[in-house]
Design an enzyme around this catalytic site. Structure first.
Site, short mmCIF file in Angstrom:
data_model
loop_
_atom_site.label_atom_id
_atom_site.label_comp_id
_atom_site.label_asym_id
_atom_site.label_seq_id
_atom_site.Cartn_x
_atom_site.Cartn_y
_atom_site.Cartn_z
N HIS A 1 -8.24 11.35 -4.57
CA HIS A 1 -9.33 10.56 -3.99
C HIS A 1 -10.66 10.95 -4.63
CE1 HIS A 1 -6.71 10.38 -0.13
NE2 HIS A 1 -6.74 9.15 -0.60
N SER B 1 -1.69 11.82 -0.15
CA SER B 1 -1.88 12.62 1.06
C SER B 1 -0.55 12.89 1.76
CB SER B 1 -2.82 11.90 2.04
OG SER B 1 -4.08 11.70 1.47
N LYS C 1 -1.11 4.42 10.05
CA LYS C 1 -0.34 5.53 9.48
C LYS C 1 -0.22 6.76 10.39
CE LYS C 1 -1.06 4.51 4.58
NZ LYS C 1 -1.72 4.97 3.35
N ARG D 1 -2.00 4.05 -8.45
CA ARG D 1 -1.22 5.14 -9.03
C ARG D 1 -0.04 4.63 -9.83
NH1 ARG D 1 -1.28 8.03 -3.38
NH2 ARG D 1 -1.52 5.82 -2.97
P1 ADP Z 1 -4.60 3.84 2.45
O1 ADP Z 1 -4.22 4.08 3.88
O2 ADP Z 1 -5.58 2.75 2.25
O3 ADP Z 1 -3.45 3.79 1.49
P2 ADP Z 1 -5.22 6.39 1.26
O4 ADP Z 1 -6.15 7.42 1.83
O5 ADP Z 1 -3.79 6.76 1.14
O6 ADP Z 1 -5.42 5.14 2.14
O7 ADP Z 1 -5.77 5.92 -0.15
C1 ADP Z 1 -7.02 5.33 -0.29
C2 ADP Z 1 -7.15 4.80 -1.70
O8 ADP Z 1 -7.14 5.88 -2.63
C3 ADP Z 1 -6.05 3.86 -2.14
O9 ADP Z 1 -6.61 2.87 -2.98
C4 ADP Z 1 -5.14 4.75 -2.95
O10 ADP Z 1 -4.43 4.01 -3.91
C5 ADP Z 1 -6.16 5.66 -3.60
N1 ADP Z 1 -5.54 6.93 -4.00
C6 ADP Z 1 -4.89 7.82 -3.21
N2 ADP Z 1 -4.45 8.87 -3.93
C7 ADP Z 1 -4.84 8.65 -5.20
C8 ADP Z 1 -4.65 9.36 -6.45
N3 ADP Z 1 -3.97 10.48 -6.50
N4 ADP Z 1 -5.20 8.82 -7.56
C9 ADP Z 1 -5.86 7.64 -7.50
N5 ADP Z 1 -6.04 6.92 -6.38
C10 ADP Z 1 -5.54 7.41 -5.25
#
Ligand code: ADP
Length: 168
Positions: free
Chosen positions: A19, A136, A44, A98
């Site tokens: 992130h 995460s 989630k 990703r």
């Molecule tokens: P959501 O519940 O919207 O999926 P996340 O917190 O899992 O929320 O992710 C928020 C955003 O960050 C999403 O666009 C996700 O693709 C991006 N993201 C999460 N991990 C990574 C990573 N390792 N590299 C790039 N983008 C990421």
């Protein structure tokens, strides 16, 4: 051109180096102000409370705001993202991609959001190769199983995670 405001939405349960990499690249190249929209009660069932997730986002992104001389703020989001974007004056929704597996969902969301509000553009940043596999959910699983999470999350987040899981 006016101030470019981006909205980066997610659950951030918790914020990872993946992130932060997206935040840094948006700060460096795309926006003058970045609002990180933390899902208040996402589908989630987050491990961290909303307040904990926001506090970690704020703490970890503050150095990047200083480094790039932009404003970064965290706020809650509930309901329609495009409405939050309009409220904040954001013209960009920022998402990370990703793997191909992210694509279907993201494409559908971006298309739907454009139908709802065509003044807001979704911008995708490809995950950096170092963070392609960082999610995460996976980091939480590793932590719960006693694995080393230091390379995936900031040190303070790793401490918070270990505390969280040792209480369970
Ligand atoms: P959501 O519940 O919207 O999926 P996340 O917190 O899992 O929320 O992710 C928020 C955003 O960050 C999403 O666009 C996700 O693709 C991006 N993201 C999460 N991990 C990574 C990573 N390792 N590299 C790039 N983008 C990421």
């Amino acid at each position: 051109m006016g101030e470019r405001v981006g909205l980066y939405p997610g659950t951030f349960d918790p914020i990872t180096n993946g992130h932060l990499d997206i935040v840094e690249r948006a700060a460096a190249h795309l926006v003058d102000r970045l609002i990180i929209a933390v899902a208040i009660n996402g589908s989630k069932s987050p491990v961290f409370t909303f307040n904990e997730r926001v506090a970690m986002v704020q703490e970890q992104t503050a150095p990047l705001a200083d480094k790039y001389g932009i404003k970064i703020e965290a706020r809650g989001v509930q309901g329609l993202l495009v409405e939050t974007a309009a409220e904040c004056g954001a013209s960009m929704l920022i998402r990370g991609l990703r793997a191909v597996s992210d694509f279907d969902y993201e494409f559908q969301m971006a298309s739907m959001n454009r139908k709802l509000e065509d003044q807001v553009e979704t911008v995708f940043l490809m995950a950096s190769e170092n963070y392609l596999f960082v999610a995460s959910s996976l980091v939480k699983e590793i932590c719960q199983l006693g694995g080393d999470i230091e390379q995936f999350v900031p040190a303070e987040v790793a401490i918070a995670m270990r505390e969280k899981f040792s209480n369970k």
